[in-house]
Enzyme design. Structure first.
Site, short mmCIF file in Angstrom:
data_model
loop_
_atom_site.label_atom_id
_atom_site.label_comp_id
_atom_site.label_asym_id
_atom_site.label_seq_id
_atom_site.Cartn_x
_atom_site.Cartn_y
_atom_site.Cartn_z
N ASP A 113 -5.44 -0.55 -8.09
CA ASP A 113 -5.15 -1.55 -7.05
C ASP A 113 -6.13 -2.69 -7.26
OD1 ASP A 113 -4.57 -2.98 -4.79
OD2 ASP A 113 -5.56 -1.61 -3.42
N SER A 114 -5.88 -3.48 -8.29
CA SER A 114 -6.87 -4.47 -8.73
C SER A 114 -6.50 -5.87 -8.31
CB SER A 114 -6.95 -4.44 -10.26
OG SER A 114 -5.76 -4.98 -10.79
N THR A 115 -7.45 -6.77 -8.50
CA THR A 115 -7.16 -8.20 -8.43
C THR A 115 -6.33 -8.59 -9.66
OG1 THR A 115 -9.44 -8.29 -9.23
CG2 THR A 115 -9.08 -9.04 -7.02
N ASP B 181 -10.30 -2.75 0.11
CA ASP B 181 -9.87 -2.95 1.51
C ASP B 181 -9.52 -1.63 2.19
OD1 ASP B 181 -6.93 -2.47 0.83
OD2 ASP B 181 -7.34 -4.24 -0.38
N HIS C 112 0.82 -1.22 0.00
CA HIS C 112 0.00 0.00 0.00
C HIS C 112 0.85 1.27 0.00
CE1 HIS C 112 -3.38 -2.73 1.59
NE2 HIS C 112 -3.60 -2.45 0.34
N PRO D 46 -13.53 -9.54 -13.58
CA PRO D 46 -13.79 -8.12 -13.88
C PRO D 46 -12.53 -7.27 -14.01
CG PRO D 46 -14.37 -8.63 -11.60
CD PRO D 46 -14.04 -9.93 -12.26
N ASP E 188 -17.89 -0.14 -12.03
CA ASP E 188 -16.76 -0.71 -12.77
C ASP E 188 -15.75 0.40 -13.10
OD1 ASP E 188 -15.03 -1.91 -14.52
OD2 ASP E 188 -16.59 -2.77 -15.81
N GLY E 189 -14.51 0.20 -12.67
CA GLY E 189 -13.47 1.19 -12.90
C GLY E 189 -13.18 1.43 -14.38
N1 SAM Z 1 -3.70 -5.56 -3.34
C1 SAM Z 1 -4.46 -6.59 -3.93
C2 SAM Z 1 -3.71 -7.54 -4.81
O1 SAM Z 1 -2.79 -7.13 -5.56
O2 SAM Z 1 -4.00 -8.72 -4.72
C3 SAM Z 1 -5.71 -6.08 -4.54
C4 SAM Z 1 -6.65 -5.73 -3.44
S1 SAM Z 1 -8.19 -5.03 -3.80
C5 SAM Z 1 -9.14 -5.96 -2.65
C6 SAM Z 1 -8.66 -5.53 -5.41
C7 SAM Z 1 -10.11 -5.13 -5.72
O3 SAM Z 1 -10.26 -4.86 -7.10
C8 SAM Z 1 -11.16 -6.18 -5.38
O4 SAM Z 1 -11.87 -5.78 -4.24
C9 SAM Z 1 -12.05 -6.25 -6.65
O5 SAM Z 1 -13.42 -6.31 -6.33
C10 SAM Z 1 -11.67 -4.95 -7.35
N2 SAM Z 1 -11.90 -4.93 -8.80
C11 SAM Z 1 -11.62 -5.90 -9.70
N3 SAM Z 1 -11.98 -5.51 -10.94
C12 SAM Z 1 -12.50 -4.25 -10.82
C13 SAM Z 1 -13.05 -3.31 -11.74
N4 SAM Z 1 -13.15 -3.58 -13.05
N5 SAM Z 1 -13.48 -2.11 -11.27
C14 SAM Z 1 -13.39 -1.81 -9.94
N6 SAM Z 1 -12.89 -2.67 -9.02
C15 SAM Z 1 -12.44 -3.87 -9.45
#
Ligand code: SAM
Length: 283
Positions: free
Chosen positions: A156-158, A87, A63, A163, A138-139
């Site tokens: 900071d995505s998955t 988070d 972070h 998605p 949706d970002g």
């Molecule tokens: N730091 C983490 C990692 O690298 O594993 C990521 C943490 S954060 C919880 C990731 C977030 O991205 C998730 O909560 C997910 O719901 C969100 N996410 C995924 N795709 C997205 C999109 N298209 N728009 C907005 N949020 C999205």
């Protein structure tokens, strides 16, 4: 082995395992399977689709490095957009910067934010700052509809599945460029230099075509695959290697420092090699 263990299959051939104290919460959201577990080694952990997202013990590496590098690259960041990041860890770091007037958090899954607030208060604490607006959308779509709006955009995505796939595309980066102000800075988490070298090379090439300045920097995140993590940065004007540190705000951190900021851009030879390798070369 004593007790109950959780294993994340990080690649088809590699797992990380932690002993569980207890499972605090589990649910299926409209977007993913979500769990919060308490572990002996890393404290509380947020899992999405059985992939470790963040842990109380090692979250600060990630972070702090995803937030303070772009915020200090920009000499006067006032507006920031975070995509993902439900988070709250990136928000917590951004609101430490006194120049920030507004943070927009665009998270697709409202349940991630609700569970972080309930089970991970030390990470989610910045979400209640008066400068923060949370939007559940949706970002990719959010960025497509913005022009000349943000000083800093952070993804900071998955991982690039479900998605999040579109958040790693050249089309998305072009829309990010448009959504940034004339001197804006963009950073995205871009996976493991050990296991995702082709993805990182492709992203760096896309960013070099779109932004006048494109760079890669690294940090360590013990619970992520390989333990070494890459961030990709695109900037319209300011070079992250030419920060005027006399002007930078003093923020309390546990990992990030100006010296670590500079050093993070010094890439080891194995990374340089895959960045420069021709497209068809396998890794
Ligand atoms: N730091 C983490 C990692 O690298 O594993 C990521 C943490 S954060 C919880 C990731 C977030 O991205 C998730 O909560 C997910 O719901 C969100 N996410 C995924 N795709 C997205 C999109 N298209 N728009 C907005 N949020 C999205």
């Amino acid at each position: 082995m004593r007790g109950i263990w959780f294993s994340e299959l990080q690649t088809p051939d590699l797992a990380i395992s932690v002993r569980l104290n207890q499972t605090l919460h589990h649910e299926k959201t409209p977007y993913q399977e979500l769990a919060v577990v308490d572990t002996e080694a890393y404290g509380r952990m947020l899992l999405l689709d059985n992939i470790i997202q963040t842990t109380v013990k090692d979250e600060f590496f990630y972070h702090e490095m995803i937030a303070h590098v772009p915020l200090n690259t920009h000499p006067n960041p006032r507006t920031a957009l975070i995509i993902g990041g439900g988070d709250g860890g990136v928000v917590r770091e951004i609101v430490k910067h006194p120049s920030i007037e507004k943070v927009t958090l665009v998270e697709i899954d409202a349940r991630v934010v609700a569970n972080a607030r309930e089970y991970l208060p030390e990470i989610a604490c910045g979400l209640d700052d008066a400068r923060v607006e949370i939007r559940f959308e949706d970002g990719i779509e959010h960025v497509r509809q913005r022009e000349n709006t943000y000083d800093v955009i952070i993804v900071d995505s998955t991982d690039p599945i479900g998605p999040a796939v579109g958040l790693f595309s050249a089309e998305f980066y072009r829309n990010v460029y448009r959504a940034l102000k004339a001197d804006g800075v963009f950073v995205a988490q871009t996976e493991s230099p050990i296991f995702n070298s082709r993805l990182i090379r492709r992203i760096q090439r896309d960013l070099k075509e779109i932004f006048p300045i494109a760079r890669l920097y690294l940090t360590t995140v013990p619970t992520y695959p390989g333990g070494l993590w890459a961030f990709s940065l695109g900037s319209k004007k300011y070079d992250p290697l030419e920060v005027d540190w006399r002007q930078a705000p003093q923020v309390a951190t546990r990992y990030y420092t100006p010296a670590i900021h500079q050093a993070a851009f010094s890439l080891p030879p194995f990374v340089q090699e895959f960045l420069e390798a021709p497209e068809e070369e396998e890794f």
